[in-house]
Design a protein around this motif. Structure first.
Motif, PDB file in Angstrom:
ATOM      1  N   LEU A 156     -24.362 -94.982 -76.539  1.00 21.45           N
ATOM      2  CA  LEU A 156     -25.034 -96.162 -77.089  1.00 21.45           C
ATOM      3  C   LEU A 156     -26.450 -95.840 -77.558  1.00 21.45           C
ATOM      4  CD1 LEU A 156     -24.395 -99.302 -74.868  1.00 21.45           C
ATOM      5  CD2 LEU A 156     -24.329 -99.182 -77.347  1.00 21.45           C
ATOM      6  N   ARG A 157     -27.109 -94.990 -76.812  1.00 19.33           N
ATOM      7  CA  ARG A 157     -28.507 -94.710 -77.092  1.00 19.33           C
ATOM      8  C   ARG A 157     -28.697 -93.728 -78.233  1.00 19.33           C
ATOM      9  NH1 ARG A 157     -31.150 -95.210 -71.390  1.00 19.33           N
ATOM     10  NH2 ARG A 157     -30.344 -93.128 -71.024  1.00 19.33           N
ATOM     11  N   ALA A 158     -27.618 -93.016 -78.617  1.00 20.93           N
ATOM     12  CA  ALA A 158     -27.748 -92.031 -79.694  1.00 20.93           C
ATOM     13  C   ALA A 158     -28.076 -92.734 -80.995  1.00 20.93           C
ATOM     14  CB  ALA A 158     -26.446 -91.254 -79.829  1.00 20.93           C
ATOM     15  N   PRO A 175     -43.741-103.416 -66.764  1.00 23.57           N
ATOM     16  CA  PRO A 175     -44.229-102.410 -67.706  1.00 23.57           C
ATOM     17  C   PRO A 175     -43.125-101.468 -68.172  1.00 23.57           C
ATOM     18  CG  PRO A 175     -45.008-101.957 -65.465  1.00 23.57           C
ATOM     19  CD  PRO A 175     -44.359-103.292 -65.429  1.00 23.57           C
ATOM     20  N   SER A 176     -43.423-100.793 -69.266  1.00 22.35           N
ATOM     21  CA  SER A 176     -42.463 -99.843 -69.815  1.00 22.35           C
ATOM     22  C   SER A 176     -42.168 -98.750 -68.796  1.00 22.35           C
ATOM     23  CB  SER A 176     -43.052 -99.236 -71.091  1.00 22.35           C
ATOM     24  OG  SER A 176     -42.116 -98.391 -71.670  1.00 22.35           O
ATOM     25  N   GLY A 177     -40.913 -98.436 -68.651  1.00 23.49           N
ATOM     26  CA  GLY A 177     -40.522 -97.386 -67.722  1.00 23.49           C
ATOM     27  C   GLY A 177     -40.368 -97.859 -66.294  1.00 23.49           C
ATOM     28  N   SER A 178     -40.434 -99.171 -66.078  1.00 24.85           N
ATOM     29  CA  SER A 178     -40.348 -99.683 -64.712  1.00 24.85           C
ATOM     30  C   SER A 178     -38.894 -99.790 -64.228  1.00 24.85           C
ATOM     31  CB  SER A 178     -41.041-101.048 -64.631  1.00 24.85           C
ATOM     32  OG  SER A 178     -40.439-101.954 -65.525  1.00 24.85           O
ATOM     33  N   GLY A 179     -37.927 -99.588 -65.121  1.00 26.37           N
ATOM     34  CA  GLY A 179     -36.528 -99.579 -64.681  1.00 26.37           C
ATOM     35  C   GLY A 179     -35.724-100.807 -65.064  1.00 26.37           C
ATOM     36  N   LYS A 180     -36.264-101.648 -65.960  1.00 22.70           N
ATOM     37  CA  LYS A 180     -35.565-102.885 -66.343  1.00 22.70           C
ATOM     38  C   LYS A 180     -34.225-102.587 -67.010  1.00 22.70           C
ATOM     39  CE  LYS A 180     -38.949-104.058 -69.108  1.00 22.70           C
ATOM     40  NZ  LYS A 180     -39.865-102.897 -68.967  1.00 22.70           N
ATOM     41  N   SER A 181     -34.253-101.706 -68.002  1.00 17.85           N
ATOM     42  CA  SER A 181     -33.008-101.385 -68.714  1.00 17.85           C
ATOM     43  C   SER A 181     -32.019-100.711 -67.775  1.00 17.85           C
ATOM     44  CB  SER A 181     -33.291-100.469 -69.897  1.00 17.85           C
ATOM     45  OG  SER A 181     -34.099-101.143 -70.828  1.00 17.85           O
ATOM     46  N   THR A 182     -32.533 -99.846 -66.910  1.00 16.77           N
ATOM     47  CA  THR A 182     -31.649 -99.147 -65.972  1.00 16.77           C
ATOM     48  C   THR A 182     -30.924-100.152 -65.087  1.00 16.77           C
ATOM     49  OG1 THR A 182     -33.186 -97.291 -65.999  1.00 16.77           O
ATOM     50  CG2 THR A 182     -31.572 -97.355 -64.210  1.00 16.77           C
ATOM     51  N   LEU A 183     -31.663-101.146 -64.582  1.00 16.54           N
ATOM     52  CA  LEU A 183     -31.042-102.167 -63.735  1.00 16.54           C
ATOM     53  C   LEU A 183     -29.994-102.963 -64.520  1.00 16.54           C
ATOM     54  CD1 LEU A 183     -30.849-103.711 -61.100  1.00 16.54           C
ATOM     55  CD2 LEU A 183     -32.814-105.099 -61.791  1.00 16.54           C
ATOM     56  N   THR A 223     -37.222-108.678 -71.112  1.00 16.39           N
ATOM     57  CA  THR A 223     -38.125-108.944 -72.227  1.00 16.39           C
ATOM     58  C   THR A 223     -39.544-108.479 -71.933  1.00 16.39           C
ATOM     59  OG1 THR A 223     -38.957-110.640 -73.741  1.00 16.39           O
ATOM     60  CG2 THR A 223     -38.612-111.297 -71.459  1.00 16.39           C
ATOM     61  N   HIS A 224     -40.240-108.179 -73.003  1.00 20.62           N
ATOM     62  CA  HIS A 224     -41.670-107.882 -72.900  1.00 20.62           C
ATOM     63  C   HIS A 224     -42.500-109.103 -73.253  1.00 20.62           C
ATOM     64  CE1 HIS A 224     -40.955-103.388 -73.121  1.00 20.62           C
ATOM     65  NE2 HIS A 224     -41.754-103.567 -72.080  1.00 20.62           N
ATOM     66  N   ASP A 225     -41.829-110.100 -73.781  1.00 26.74           N
ATOM     67  CA  ASP A 225     -42.506-111.282 -74.307  1.00 26.74           C
ATOM     68  C   ASP A 225     -42.644-112.334 -73.197  1.00 26.74           C
ATOM     69  OD1 ASP A 225     -43.255-113.629 -75.557  1.00 26.74           O
ATOM     70  OD2 ASP A 225     -42.023-113.246 -77.347  1.00 26.74           O
TER      71      ASP A 225
HETATM   72  N1  LIG Z   1     -31.017 -91.034 -69.266  1.00 28.80           N
HETATM   73  C1  LIG Z   1     -32.198 -90.865 -68.653  1.00 28.80           C
HETATM   74  N2  LIG Z   1     -32.575 -89.630 -68.257  1.00 28.80           N
HETATM   75  C2  LIG Z   1     -33.731 -89.439 -67.641  1.00 28.80           C
HETATM   76  N3  LIG Z   1     -34.591 -90.383 -67.320  1.00 28.80           N
HETATM   77  C3  LIG Z   1     -34.279 -91.637 -67.684  1.00 28.80           C
HETATM   78  C4  LIG Z   1     -33.073 -91.934 -68.346  1.00 28.80           C
HETATM   79  N4  LIG Z   1     -33.014 -93.269 -68.582  1.00 28.80           N
HETATM   80  C5  LIG Z   1     -34.161 -93.772 -68.060  1.00 28.80           C
HETATM   81  N5  LIG Z   1     -34.913 -92.802 -67.532  1.00 28.80           N
HETATM   82  C6  LIG Z   1     -36.184 -92.965 -66.847  1.00 28.80           C
HETATM   83  O1  LIG Z   1     -36.049 -94.016 -65.936  1.00 28.80           O
HETATM   84  C7  LIG Z   1     -37.212 -94.818 -65.922  1.00 28.80           C
HETATM   85  C8  LIG Z   1     -36.815 -96.248 -66.218  1.00 28.80           C
HETATM   86  O2  LIG Z   1     -36.365 -96.344 -67.528  1.00 28.80           O
HETATM   87  P1  LIG Z   1     -35.944 -97.722 -68.183  1.00 28.80           P
HETATM   88  O3  LIG Z   1     -35.362 -97.400 -69.524  1.00 28.80           O
HETATM   89  O4  LIG Z   1     -35.107 -98.446 -67.247  1.00 28.80           O
HETATM   90  O5  LIG Z   1     -37.326 -98.452 -68.341  1.00 28.80           O
HETATM   91  P2  LIG Z   1     -37.612 -99.864 -68.989  1.00 28.80           P
HETATM   92  O6  LIG Z   1     -38.229-100.665 -67.945  1.00 28.80           O
HETATM   93  O7  LIG Z   1     -36.429-100.399 -69.636  1.00 28.80           O
HETATM   94  O8  LIG Z   1     -38.712 -99.487 -70.059  1.00 28.80           O
HETATM   95  P3  LIG Z   1     -38.936-100.120 -71.496  1.00 28.80           P
HETATM   96  O9  LIG Z   1     -39.604-101.407 -71.254  1.00 28.80           O
HETATM   97  O10 LIG Z   1     -39.823 -99.145 -72.171  1.00 28.80           O
HETATM   98  O11 LIG Z   1     -37.602-100.253 -72.120  1.00 28.80           O
HETATM   99  C9  LIG Z   1     -38.145 -94.220 -66.941  1.00 28.80           C
HETATM  100  O12 LIG Z   1     -39.095 -93.430 -66.272  1.00 28.80           O
HETATM  101  C10 LIG Z   1     -37.241 -93.391 -67.813  1.00 28.80           C
HETATM  102  O13 LIG Z   1     -37.975 -92.281 -68.302  1.00 28.80           O
END
Ligand SMILES: Nc1ncnc2c1ncn2[C@@H]1O[C@H](COP(=O)(O)OP(=O)(O)OP(=O)(O)O)[C@@H](O)[C@H]1O
Ligand SMILES: [Mg+2]
Lengths: 399, 224
Positions: free
Chosen positions: A396-398, B39-47, B198-200
């Motif tokens: 998806l991310r590609a 904040p960016s990189g806090s793990g929102k998308s990962t969750l 969201t960031h908004d």
């Molecule tokens: N596939 C991956 N491989 C390595 N590190 C990852 C991967 N995906 C996310 N990360 C790391 O995990 C952390 C959380 O990432 P995530 O994408 O969840 O942040 P986010 O809160 O969604 O940020 P943003 O607001 O910028 O989208 C970040 O430090 C990111 O660098």
């Protein structure tokens, strides 16, 4: 997912890159076209020659004077080659399974009748000739079963010669001259047409003994032995050898079975077909590599689409099938284009050179298309598996 | 109901470990409306990706409607994604060669539904979103807001119970962003569980429950 949706989905991506798809299928198209065109010619020639050879049936053994080795040179062991005589011909009649024996002497002579003359082929044969060669008598009868050494001066005309000399008029009982000797017409033959370049209709048939005299020959040119359908050819050949060796005191003659001729023909055509197959195979291989390449590119380009499909619930199996389907569609389209080119080419060839025998069996068409599909499957496997193995999120991310 | 217990997600980057999610415990009731900020990189998308079965936690338990999800096979997870979860992405992710209609239809096609049933359902949803006259346009013939609404239609055509949106307005101007949020909220009002990253702040504060993440942990959980 329904099969028609698989096809629709795969087709939509093939259609989205129309030019690229067409170029990719060209390799397959050229390969299939070559295979179809060349096998059509091969099959046409095969059928033509086979028909020419087998119109007299396949159970014929021909005996010619002189022993010929495989290389075509006489062995020279028998310094005196005894000619094949009418007595030899007679003796062969007693071999088991033999149904008829036809002595043959052939030459050219002037035939004169109704004040017209014509130079034609003269066949000196025996009374069993029409039965042996499935050659019908149109009117009257064939040469009677006279004493082979002192036959009456009867002649039978080929249909063309009959028309040339007598036109529509009745020729039975008329007198003609063959090479100056007087003959009486006792019958004429049905039309047979050309056989391996000889016009059997522009011919006069006379008794073999009289032909020997006419051409001043000591012996027959050939003896054709016919045996019963389904009888073992080896036993007939063995019988011929036994009889003639005991009569001649040695093997100073050559026996050729129809089967041997067909075998030689078959092996020549087999080599030809193999060469054609190899040629077509190479272009098909190139075509397959082309599809492989374009599919690898497609999988890379559409990585994020693969991720999306997985997010929407597609299984790995479905992804695999979508990309395999795409490869097969490409190769199948190439195959169809190739078939059109090949069949069109064969047709055009036949149109331009009517003498060229061309034949495209339906089974060849189906086989060629099946081959294209198999190539598509083979070329598509690796890219499709690569697509199916992707992790949804990474895909998806590609971008 | 969704339950996350002790969820950790650790990424291995070279010889370095990134602790993207750090011991997350979270319960989401059916029909809830959550926003996820930080904040960016806090793990929102990962969750969000773990909630949507696009990613697997390194450790911890995930229960969806009482079912342990993390131990499901690959195919079973695909089925759950198809039937119970809808995704809306920042960059729409529409298939460019397909019309709006076909994009919306895609999940039904993957599920093996008959064409007549599909047509009916797609038409209904396009009608609801006011996109009927755009049905046969390709994505490149649509505005950003229209594209995102098509993506929402696609995400909800299977009538999932959970709708996950990762910065759905991130690529839109504020007008069409508001439109999109209103569509999502209307769906939530219809009973679907909605989680929006969201960031908004304007978008985030509309949610009934607002989570704030920092360094892979939930640091604030507000309601009302
Ligand atoms: N596939 C991956 N491989 C390595 N590190 C990852 C991967 N995906 C996310 N990360 C790391 O995990 C952390 C959380 O990432 P995530 O994408 O969840 O942040 P986010 O809160 O969604 O940020 P943003 O607001 O910028 O989208 C970040 O430090 C990111 O660098
Ligand atoms: Mg993010």
């Amino acid at each position: 997912m329904l099969s028609r949706d698989f096809i629709g989905f795969s087709l939509s991506s093939v259609m989205a890159h129309r030019t690229r798809s067409i170029l990719t299928t060209m390799g397959i198209a050229v390969g299939i076209a070559a295979v179809v065109l060349l096998t059509s010619i091969g099959e046409g020639v095969n059928r033509f020659v086979l028909a020419e050879f087998t119109q007299f049936g396949t159970n014929i053994v021909a005996i010619n004077p002189g022993k010929v080795t495989t290389f075509g040179a006489p062995t020279g062991v028998f310094n005196t080659v005894r000619p094949l005589s009418l007595e030899d011909s007679d003796a062969l009649n007693k071999i088991p399974y033999v149904t008829s024996v036809v002595p043959v002497v052939q030459g050219n002579a002037e035939v004169e009748g109704q004040g017209r003359t014509r130079r034609t082929m003269v066949y000196g044969v025996g009374s069993q000739f029409p039965g042996a060669f499935k050659f019908g008598v149109a009117a009257g009868g064939f040469l009677p079963d006279d004493d082979p050494r002192a036959p009456r001066a009867y002649a039978v005309l080929g249909s063309k010669l009959k028309n040339e000399l007598f036109g529509e008029a009745n020729a039975l009982g008329e007198r003609i001259r063959v090479g100056g000797d007087r003959y009486r017409v006792v019958g004429y033959m049905q039309s047979k047409g050309q056989v391996l370049g000889f016009d059997l209709d522009d011919t006069v048939y006379i008794p073999a003994a009289r032909a020997l005299d006419l051409f001043g020959r000591e012996g027959l040119m050939e003896i054709d032995v016919l045996y019963a359908e389904g009888a073992p050819a080896e036993e007939v050949v063995a019988g011929v050898n036994r009889v003639l060796i005991s009569r001649h005191g040695g093997e100073d003659f050559t026996v050729t079975t129809q089967q041997q001729m067909l075998d030689v023909l078959g092996s020549v055509l087999g080599v030809l077909t193999f060469a054609v197959g190899a040629l077509g195979g190479i272009s098909l291989l190139v075509g397959g590599v082309g599809i492989l390449t374009i599919m690898i590119i497609a999988v890379r380009e559409r990585t994020s689409e693969i991720g999306l499909l997985r997010a929407l619930g597609a299984t790995r199996q479905q992804i695999l099938r979508v990309f395999l389907g795409e490869a097969v569609i490409l190769s199948a389209l190439g195959g169809l284009m190739g078939l059109a080119l090949g069949i069109g080419g064969a047709w055009l060839l036949h149109f331009l050179i009517p003498a060229m025998p061309v034949h495209t069996p339906v089974s060849y068409i189906l086989m060629a298309e099946a081959m294209a599909v198999v190539i598509g499957l083979a070329a598509g496997v690796t890219p499709a598996r690569r697509a199916a193995a992707m992790e949804p999120l990474e895909a998806l991310r590609a971008e | 109901m969704i339950t996350l217990e002790g969820i950790n997600r650790i990424f291995q980057v070279g010889d370095q470990q990134v602790h993207a999610l750090d011991d997350i415990n979270l319960t989401i009731q059916p029909g809830e409306y959550l926003s996820l900020m930080g904040p960016s990189g806090s793990g929102k998308s990962t969750l969000l990706n773990i909630l949507g079965l696009l990613d697997k936690p390194t450790s911890g338990r995930y229960l969806l409607e009482g079912r342990e999800i993390t131990s499901l096979s690959d195919d079973e997870q695909a089925t759950v994604r198809g039937e119970k979860i809808g995704f809306v992405f920042q960059f729409f992710h529409l298939v460019p060669r397909m019309s709006a209609f076909e994009n919306v239809e895609l999940p039904l096609v993957l599920a093996g539904m008959a064409p007549s049933v599909r047509r009916e359902r797609v038409n209904v949803i396009l009608e609801q979103l006011g996109l009927m006259d755009r049905a046969h346009h390709r994505p490149d013939q649509l505005s950003g807001g229209q594209r995102q609404r098509i993506a929402i239609a696609r995400a909800t055509i299977m009538k999932p119970s959970l709708l996950l949106a990762d910065e759905p307005t991130g690529n839109l101007d504020s007008r069409s962003g508001t439109d999109v949020v209103e569509v999502l909220e209307k769906l939530n009002a219809g009973g679907i569980t909605l989680v929006v990253v969201t960031h908004d702040g304007q978008v985030g504060k509309r949610a009934g429950r607002r989570l704030r993440m920092v360094d892979g942990a939930i640091v604030k959980d507000e309601r009302g």
